[in-house]
Design a protein around this motif. Structure first.
Motif, short mmCIF file in Angstrom:
data_model
loop_
_atom_site.label_atom_id
_atom_site.label_comp_id
_atom_site.label_asym_id
_atom_site.label_seq_id
_atom_site.Cartn_x
_atom_site.Cartn_y
_atom_site.Cartn_z
N ARG A 162 -75.95 9.43 -70.46
CA ARG A 162 -75.29 8.22 -71.11
C ARG A 162 -73.82 8.26 -70.03
O ARG A 162 -73.49 7.35 -69.41
N LEU A 163 -73.26 9.38 -70.29
CA LEU A 163 -72.03 9.38 -69.44
C LEU A 163 -72.07 9.33 -67.95
O LEU A 163 -71.16 8.82 -67.33
N TYR A 164 -73.19 9.87 -67.58
CA TYR A 164 -73.43 9.76 -65.87
C TYR A 164 -73.67 8.51 -65.61
O TYR A 164 -73.14 7.92 -64.64
N LYS A 165 -74.66 7.71 -66.51
CA LYS A 165 -74.96 6.32 -65.99
C LYS A 165 -73.62 5.46 -66.24
O LYS A 165 -73.44 4.41 -65.54
N GLU A 166 -72.59 5.73 -67.10
CA GLU A 166 -71.34 4.81 -67.08
C GLU A 166 -70.30 5.39 -66.21
O GLU A 166 -69.47 4.83 -66.07
N GLY A 167 -70.75 6.42 -65.29
CA GLY A 167 -69.66 6.74 -64.15
C GLY A 167 -68.59 7.58 -64.78
O GLY A 167 -67.57 7.60 -64.08
N LEU A 168 -68.90 8.10 -65.88
CA LEU A 168 -67.71 8.97 -66.32
C LEU A 168 -67.71 10.35 -66.12
O LEU A 168 -66.73 11.23 -66.13
N ILE A 169 -68.78 10.83 -65.62
CA ILE A 169 -68.98 12.24 -65.10
C ILE A 169 -69.69 12.42 -63.79
O ILE A 169 -70.42 11.32 -63.35
N TYR A 170 -69.49 13.18 -62.63
CA TYR A 170 -69.88 13.36 -61.42
C TYR A 170 -70.21 14.69 -61.07
O TYR A 170 -69.65 15.61 -61.89
N LYS A 171 -71.14 14.85 -60.22
CA LYS A 171 -71.22 16.33 -59.56
C LYS A 171 -70.71 16.24 -58.28
O LYS A 171 -70.55 15.50 -57.43
N GLY A 172 -69.78 17.70 -58.10
CA GLY A 172 -69.15 17.78 -56.98
C GLY A 172 -68.66 19.28 -56.73
O GLY A 172 -69.16 20.19 -57.63
N ASP A 173 -68.01 19.78 -55.58
CA ASP A 173 -67.82 21.11 -55.55
C ASP A 173 -66.69 21.20 -56.13
O ASP A 173 -65.62 20.51 -56.13
N TYR A 174 -66.30 22.15 -57.01
CA TYR A 174 -65.32 22.75 -57.45
C TYR A 174 -65.16 24.31 -57.72
O TYR A 174 -66.07 24.88 -57.61
N ILE A 175 -63.92 24.62 -57.83
CA ILE A 175 -63.29 26.00 -58.10
C ILE A 175 -63.86 26.38 -59.53
O ILE A 175 -63.49 25.72 -60.59
N VAL A 176 -64.77 27.58 -59.54
CA VAL A 176 -65.10 27.95 -61.06
C VAL A 176 -64.91 29.53 -60.93
O VAL A 176 -64.98 30.07 -60.13
N ASN A 177 -64.84 29.93 -62.33
CA ASN A 177 -64.86 31.28 -62.41
C ASN A 177 -66.11 31.92 -62.39
O ASN A 177 -67.08 31.49 -62.93
N TRP A 178 -66.34 32.99 -61.53
CA TRP A 178 -67.58 33.42 -61.25
C TRP A 178 -67.75 35.09 -61.70
O TRP A 178 -66.98 35.93 -61.19
N CYS A 179 -69.04 35.32 -62.51
CA CYS A 179 -69.13 36.76 -62.80
C CYS A 179 -69.85 37.47 -61.93
O CYS A 179 -71.06 36.93 -61.80
N PRO A 180 -69.67 38.33 -61.24
CA PRO A 180 -70.48 39.14 -60.16
C PRO A 180 -71.56 39.93 -60.92
O PRO A 180 -72.55 40.14 -60.24
N ARG A 181 -71.37 40.35 -62.18
CA ARG A 181 -72.29 40.71 -62.82
C ARG A 181 -73.52 40.28 -63.44
O ARG A 181 -74.67 40.57 -63.32
N CYS A 182 -73.07 38.92 -64.26
CA CYS A 182 -73.88 38.22 -65.02
C CYS A 182 -74.56 36.91 -63.94
O CYS A 182 -75.51 36.28 -64.36
N HIS A 183 -73.94 36.91 -62.77
CA HIS A 183 -74.39 35.98 -61.74
C HIS A 183 -74.27 34.56 -62.26
O HIS A 183 -75.42 33.68 -62.27
N THR A 184 -73.28 34.09 -62.97
CA THR A 184 -73.02 32.77 -63.73
C THR A 184 -71.50 32.48 -63.92
O THR A 184 -70.69 33.23 -63.43
N ALA A 185 -71.44 31.15 -63.93
CA ALA A 185 -69.79 30.82 -64.15
C ALA A 185 -69.52 30.93 -65.25
O ALA A 185 -70.20 30.98 -66.46
N LEU A 186 -68.17 30.97 -65.55
CA LEU A 186 -67.44 31.20 -66.65
C LEU A 186 -66.43 30.28 -66.92
O LEU A 186 -65.74 29.77 -66.12
N ALA A 187 -66.34 30.08 -68.11
CA ALA A 187 -65.33 29.16 -68.90
C ALA A 187 -63.86 30.14 -68.84
O ALA A 187 -63.54 31.22 -68.72
#
Length: 316
Positions: A162-187
């Motif tokens: 719903r948020l995407y259809k309303e233009g309130l969220i988008y997908k794009g390149d951004y800096i994230v915290n990355w765990c090299p052991r778990c191979h995933t982004a971290l909050a």
């Protein structure tokens, strides 16, 4: 004949007796009633990574005060309880537990490891709920939920669509915290920061026309190939003359601009900051403000060292 009153308060007998009285009387339950004013609190679900601490006690006491106040005011009051799976944090706790047994998640295999995590959740989730009850929390326990219960993930996906259809969220390149052991982004709150003593490297960045150079001080010379700008403070008199002057990036010859940004600290280093938007969160924000490109630096230490060795302007 006088009353034989105890000289000391016994919380074990008094609190459990009254809490059982409240629960059995249904005083915490809330059902829809259009005739009454609603008041609802959704508990910030505690992570099932362990047990509650004093911060949880404070937070839930404040929620309980509000809940009981509105209940006494006659509002149709609901305090919705639940716990959170906490994803990576819970996985790490279980992996540390396995490590004490000389095992890893790979030894167990995917299915067995997932079963182990669910077992941890059943144990700690029950402990947390009992702790909340011992605190006297007046939640509607018949509505208790877990963030991975059937239907909750579906609801999350529905909201995102719903948020995407309303233009309130988008997908794009951004800096994230990355765990090299778990191979995933971290909050951000999943990252443990550690201060380390670093070094400032001073690098000469020549003007595009060859008439001079500006010295940049950096703790991350290895990201130089990803630079897309040099930033200076707009009030720094030393660099007023750089307006409109292009900078030739060392080793590559690529021309990058000079931008003026208040984020730069005039009294740190040389006051001239190399901007690598794809490798630093602050640089990313500077890049966004000034429309700088995002470039990914090849992660090859050998190539970087060879290139740095050819550049004589690199001084420690």
């Amino acid at each position: 004949m006088g009353l034989d009153l105890p000289t000391r308060y016994d919380p074990a007998s008094v609190e459990q007796r009254w809490y059982r009285f409240w629960e059995e009387g249904g005083y915490f339950k809330a059902d829809p009633d259009p005739k009454r004013k609603p008041y609802t609190i959704v508990i910030p679900p505690p992570n099932v990574t362990g047990v509650l601490h004093v911060g949880h006690a404070l937070n839930n006491t404040l929620q309980d005060i509000l809940t009981r106040y509105h209940r006494m005011c006659g509002d149709n009051t609901l305090w919705l309880p639940g716990t959170d799976h906490a994803g990576i944090a819970t996985q790490n706790v279980v992996e540390r537990q396995l490590a004490t047994e000389g095992k890893s998640r790979h030894d167990l295999g995917r299915d067995a490891f997932i079963d182990r995590v669910w077992g941890w959740r059943e144990d700690k989730g029950g402990t947390i709920i009992n702790q909340l009850k011992r605190l006297g929390s007046s939640c509607d326990w018949q509505r208790e939920r877990f963030t991975m219960d059937e239907g909750l993930s579906t609801a999350v996906r529905e909201v995102f669509v719903r948020l995407y259809k309303e233009g309130l969220i988008y997908k794009g390149d951004y800096i994230v915290n990355w765990c090299p052991r778990c191979h995933t982004a971290l909050a951000d709150d999943e990252v443990e920061h550690e201060d380390k003593k670093g070094k400032l490297y001073h690098i000469r960045y020549p003007y595009a026309d060859g008439s001079g150079y500006v010295v940049v001080a950096t703790t991350r010379p290895e990201t130089m190939l990803g630079d897309t700008g040099v930033a200076v403070h707009p009030d720094d008199e030393r660099y007023r003359h750089l307006a409109g002057i292009g900078i030739r990036l060392p080793l590559t010859g690529r021309i990058i601009p000079v931008v003026y940004d208040h984020h730069v600290q005039m009294d740190f280093g040389t006051g001239a900051l190399k901007v690598t938007p794809s490798h630093d969160r602050d640089d990313y924000e500077i890049g966004r403000r000034h429309g700088l490109d995002l470039l990914k630096v090849m992660d090859d230490v050998g190539v970087m060292n060879e290139a740095a060795g050819k550049y004589q302007g690199l001084d420690r």
